[in-house]
Scaffold this motif. Sequence first.
Motif, PDB file in Angstrom:
ATOM      1  N   ILE A 158       0.819  -1.222   0.000  1.00  0.00           N
ATOM      2  CA  ILE A 158       0.000   0.000   0.000  1.00  0.00           C
ATOM      3  C   ILE A 158       0.850   1.269   0.000  1.00  0.00           C
ATOM      4  N   PHE A 159       2.142   1.128   0.228  1.00  0.00           N
ATOM      5  CA  PHE A 159       3.020   2.290   0.182  1.00  0.00           C
ATOM      6  C   PHE A 159       3.305   2.656  -1.279  1.00  0.00           C
ATOM      7  N   PRO A 160       3.433   3.936  -1.591  1.00  0.00           N
ATOM      8  CA  PRO A 160       3.837   4.300  -2.952  1.00  0.00           C
ATOM      9  C   PRO A 160       5.234   3.759  -3.248  1.00  0.00           C
ATOM     10  N   LYS A 161       5.509   3.470  -4.511  1.00  0.00           N
ATOM     11  CA  LYS A 161       6.802   2.886  -4.868  1.00  0.00           C
ATOM     12  C   LYS A 161       7.952   3.823  -4.530  1.00  0.00           C
ATOM     13  N   THR A 162       7.809   5.076  -4.896  1.00  0.00           N
ATOM     14  CA  THR A 162       8.825   6.079  -4.570  1.00  0.00           C
ATOM     15  C   THR A 162       8.135   7.358  -4.117  1.00  0.00           C
ATOM     16  N   SER A 163       8.889   8.256  -3.546  1.00  0.00           N
ATOM     17  CA  SER A 163       8.344   9.542  -3.129  1.00  0.00           C
ATOM     18  C   SER A 163       8.057  10.410  -4.353  1.00  0.00           C
ATOM     19  N   PRO A 164       6.905  11.088  -4.373  1.00  0.00           N
ATOM     20  CA  PRO A 164       6.626  12.003  -5.490  1.00  0.00           C
ATOM     21  C   PRO A 164       7.569  13.195  -5.525  1.00  0.00           C
ATOM     22  N   PHE A 165       8.349  13.368  -4.458  1.00  0.00           N
ATOM     23  CA  PHE A 165       9.259  14.513  -4.367  1.00  0.00           C
ATOM     24  C   PHE A 165      10.718  14.127  -4.559  1.00  0.00           C
ATOM     25  N   LEU A 166      10.961  12.871  -4.876  1.00  0.00           N
ATOM     26  CA  LEU A 166      12.338  12.403  -5.020  1.00  0.00           C
ATOM     27  C   LEU A 166      12.972  12.998  -6.278  1.00  0.00           C
ATOM     28  N   ASN A 167      14.126  13.631  -6.081  1.00  0.00           N
ATOM     29  CA  ASN A 167      14.871  14.249  -7.196  1.00  0.00           C
ATOM     30  C   ASN A 167      13.998  15.211  -7.995  1.00  0.00           C
ATOM     31  N   LYS A 168      13.134  15.928  -7.310  1.00  0.00           N
ATOM     32  CA  LYS A 168      12.221  16.845  -7.982  1.00  0.00           C
ATOM     33  C   LYS A 168      12.223  18.175  -7.249  1.00  0.00           C
ATOM     34  N   ARG A 169      12.223  19.264  -7.998  1.00  0.00           N
ATOM     35  CA  ARG A 169      12.131  20.592  -7.393  1.00  0.00           C
ATOM     36  C   ARG A 169      10.939  21.314  -8.017  1.00  0.00           C
ATOM     37  N   ILE A 170      10.014  21.731  -7.182  1.00  0.00           N
ATOM     38  CA  ILE A 170       8.803  22.409  -7.637  1.00  0.00           C
ATOM     39  C   ILE A 170       9.067  23.910  -7.664  1.00  0.00           C
ATOM     40  N   ARG A 171       8.598  24.570  -8.698  1.00  0.00           N
ATOM     41  CA  ARG A 171       8.904  25.995  -8.872  1.00  0.00           C
ATOM     42  C   ARG A 171       8.300  26.858  -7.759  1.00  0.00           C
ATOM     43  N   SER A 172       6.988  26.740  -7.514  1.00  0.00           N
ATOM     44  CA  SER A 172       6.352  27.584  -6.491  1.00  0.00           C
ATOM     45  C   SER A 172       5.314  26.770  -5.731  1.00  0.00           C
ATOM     46  N   CYS A 173       5.286  26.930  -4.419  1.00  0.00           N
ATOM     47  CA  CYS A 173       4.364  26.185  -3.558  1.00  0.00           C
ATOM     48  C   CYS A 173       3.611  27.143  -2.637  1.00  0.00           C
ATOM     49  N   ALA A 174       2.311  26.922  -2.526  1.00  0.00           N
ATOM     50  CA  ALA A 174       1.484  27.648  -1.564  1.00  0.00           C
ATOM     51  C   ALA A 174       1.143  26.697  -0.426  1.00  0.00           C
ATOM     52  N   VAL A 175       1.493  27.077   0.793  1.00  0.00           N
ATOM     53  CA  VAL A 175       1.140  26.300   1.972  1.00  0.00           C
ATOM     54  C   VAL A 175       0.003  27.054   2.651  1.00  0.00           C
TER      55      VAL A 175
ATOM     56  N   ILE B 289       4.869  20.542   7.337  1.00  0.00           N
ATOM     57  CA  ILE B 289       4.683  20.742   5.896  1.00  0.00           C
ATOM     58  C   ILE B 289       5.543  21.893   5.385  1.00  0.00           C
ATOM     59  N   VAL B 290       5.608  22.993   6.128  1.00  0.00           N
ATOM     60  CA  VAL B 290       6.442  24.128   5.710  1.00  0.00           C
ATOM     61  C   VAL B 290       7.890  23.687   5.569  1.00  0.00           C
ATOM     62  N   SER B 291       8.369  22.890   6.512  1.00  0.00           N
ATOM     63  CA  SER B 291       9.756  22.415   6.464  1.00  0.00           C
ATOM     64  C   SER B 291      10.007  21.578   5.217  1.00  0.00           C
ATOM     65  N   ALA B 292       9.061  20.681   4.903  1.00  0.00           N
ATOM     66  CA  ALA B 292       9.207  19.869   3.703  1.00  0.00           C
ATOM     67  C   ALA B 292       9.183  20.742   2.453  1.00  0.00           C
ATOM     68  N   ALA B 293       8.273  21.720   2.432  1.00  0.00           N
ATOM     69  CA  ALA B 293       8.164  22.613   1.274  1.00  0.00           C
ATOM     70  C   ALA B 293       9.456  23.389   1.052  1.00  0.00           C
ATOM     71  N   LEU B 294      10.123  23.777   2.125  1.00  0.00           N
ATOM     72  CA  LEU B 294      11.370  24.522   1.988  1.00  0.00           C
ATOM     73  C   LEU B 294      12.450  23.698   1.289  1.00  0.00           C
ATOM     74  N   GLU B 295      12.356  22.377   1.415  1.00  0.00           N
ATOM     75  CA  GLU B 295      13.320  21.512   0.728  1.00  0.00           C
ATOM     76  C   GLU B 295      12.968  21.299  -0.738  1.00  0.00           C
ATOM     77  N   ILE B 296      11.690  21.162  -1.028  1.00  0.00           N
ATOM     78  CA  ILE B 296      11.309  20.688  -2.358  1.00  0.00           C
ATOM     79  C   ILE B 296      10.784  21.786  -3.278  1.00  0.00           C
ATOM     80  N   CYS B 297      10.646  23.019  -2.772  1.00  0.00           N
ATOM     81  CA  CYS B 297      10.091  24.110  -3.582  1.00  0.00           C
ATOM     82  C   CYS B 297      11.095  25.256  -3.705  1.00  0.00           C
ATOM     83  N   ASN B 298      11.164  25.851  -4.883  1.00  0.00           N
ATOM     84  CA  ASN B 298      12.033  27.013  -5.079  1.00  0.00           C
ATOM     85  C   ASN B 298      11.482  28.251  -4.384  1.00  0.00           C
ATOM     86  N   LYS B 299      10.164  28.397  -4.391  1.00  0.00           N
ATOM     87  CA  LYS B 299       9.525  29.539  -3.750  1.00  0.00           C
ATOM     88  C   LYS B 299       8.386  29.030  -2.888  1.00  0.00           C
TER      89      LYS B 299
END
Length: 363
Positions: free
Chosen positions: A140-157, A294-304
Motif C-alpha cells: 500500500i506504500f507508494p513505490k517512490t516519493s513524489p518529491f524524489l529528485n524533484k524541485r517544484i517551482r512555487s508552492c502555496a502552503v 509541511i512548511v519544512s518539507a516545502a522549503l526543501e522541495i520548492c524554489n519559492k
Amino acid sequence: MINRRRALYLLYFLLFVLLCAVIYDTYKKNQARLRYRLRTDTEPPWLPDDTCRDVERKIGIANIKTFNSDEIKAQIQYLQRCPWSVNVSTQTALRTELQACCNAGRYFLVTQENTRIGDNITYETRKDKHVEVTKKLHEIFPKTSPFLNKRIRSCAVVGSGGILLNSSCGSEIDQADYVFRFNLAPMNYSKDTGTRTNLVTANPSILRQRYAKLNEERRPFMNLVEIYESALIVMPAFSFIRNTDLSLKAFYTLEDFGSRQKVVYFHPNYLENLALFWKEKDLEVRRLSSGLMIVSAALEICNKVMLYGFWPFSEDPNGKPIPHHFYDDELPNISQHNMPDEFFFYSQMHSKGILKLKIGRCF
C-alpha cells in the motif's frame, strides 16, 4: 594637444557617470511610484527602503527566547508593507541544513523505496513499539516519493487560520504550482482559500469524531475527500499507536470506492529528525504542528514557498477578533503545540527572504 584630449575624455567620462546617476535615480523614483500605484487606496503605503531594511534586520537577528508575541505581531505588520523577494543564498543554506538532517525528498513519506518488507517501523512517539512491514502492508506504500529528485517551482502552503477570512487570496493561491492544505479543511471558501489541492493532511481524530472510525460513515467521508481532486492525503499512521488502524482503514476505504485520492503516510523517522532540527533552533515544543512539518518539507522541495493563513492570534493585525480557523473556532492543543513560537520562525524566514508569509488581504 594630448593633455587637452585627455581632459576632454575625462570630461566626457564624468558627464557619462553623472548621466548614469541621474537615470538610476529616476528609475528608483519611478519604481517607488509604481509600487504606490499598484496598491489600492485601502492599503497602507509601502514603507521606505531603509525602514524595511531595519525591520528585516531586527527580526533576522532576534532570538526566540527574548521575542514576545506582541513584538512579532507588530514587526510582521511592518514587513507586509515592504517589498519581498527570495534571497537565494539564505534559502539555499537553510535547505541544505534541512536536507542534511531530514531529506524530505526521500523520507517525507513512507515508500517501498525507503522501507522494505521485513523492516520494523518504529513509532515516532514510542521508541519501544514498532510495526513489522509485511508484504500486504508494503504494497500500500507508494513505490517512490513524489518529491524524489524533484524541485517544484512555487508552492502555496495554506494554513487554516481565521486570518484567511475575507482575504481574497484564493486566486493568488491557485497560481502556485503546488498547493498544500491541512486537516481536510473545507473548500467552500474558494474566494479566500482557492480551489486547488495537491496534498492535504488528515488527522485520524477527524475520523473518530466525525465519521465513526469509518465503521459506519464511509460514504460521508468519501463525499468529503472528493473535493480534493487527485490530491495526496497524508496521515500520521506511525506517530501514535492509536493512529495506525484508522490510517490504514482510510487507505482501504478510498481504494474500495475507487477514489482519485490516495492515502499516504508520514515517515516517523523524518518527523523525529525534523523535531530535533527545530529543537536545535531553540523551538521548545512537545510536538511540532502539522503546519511546521509541511512548511519544512516545502522549503526543501520548492524554489519559492508562500504561506497563507498562518496567524496564531485571536485578533487580526487591526485588533478585530477572528476565529482560530476560517471555518470554526476550535482552539489548538496547547499542551502539544506552540503556534506563536512557530510563527516567530515564519516571520524570521520571511524577513530573510527564505519564504513569503502573507498576512491580510491579497489585493
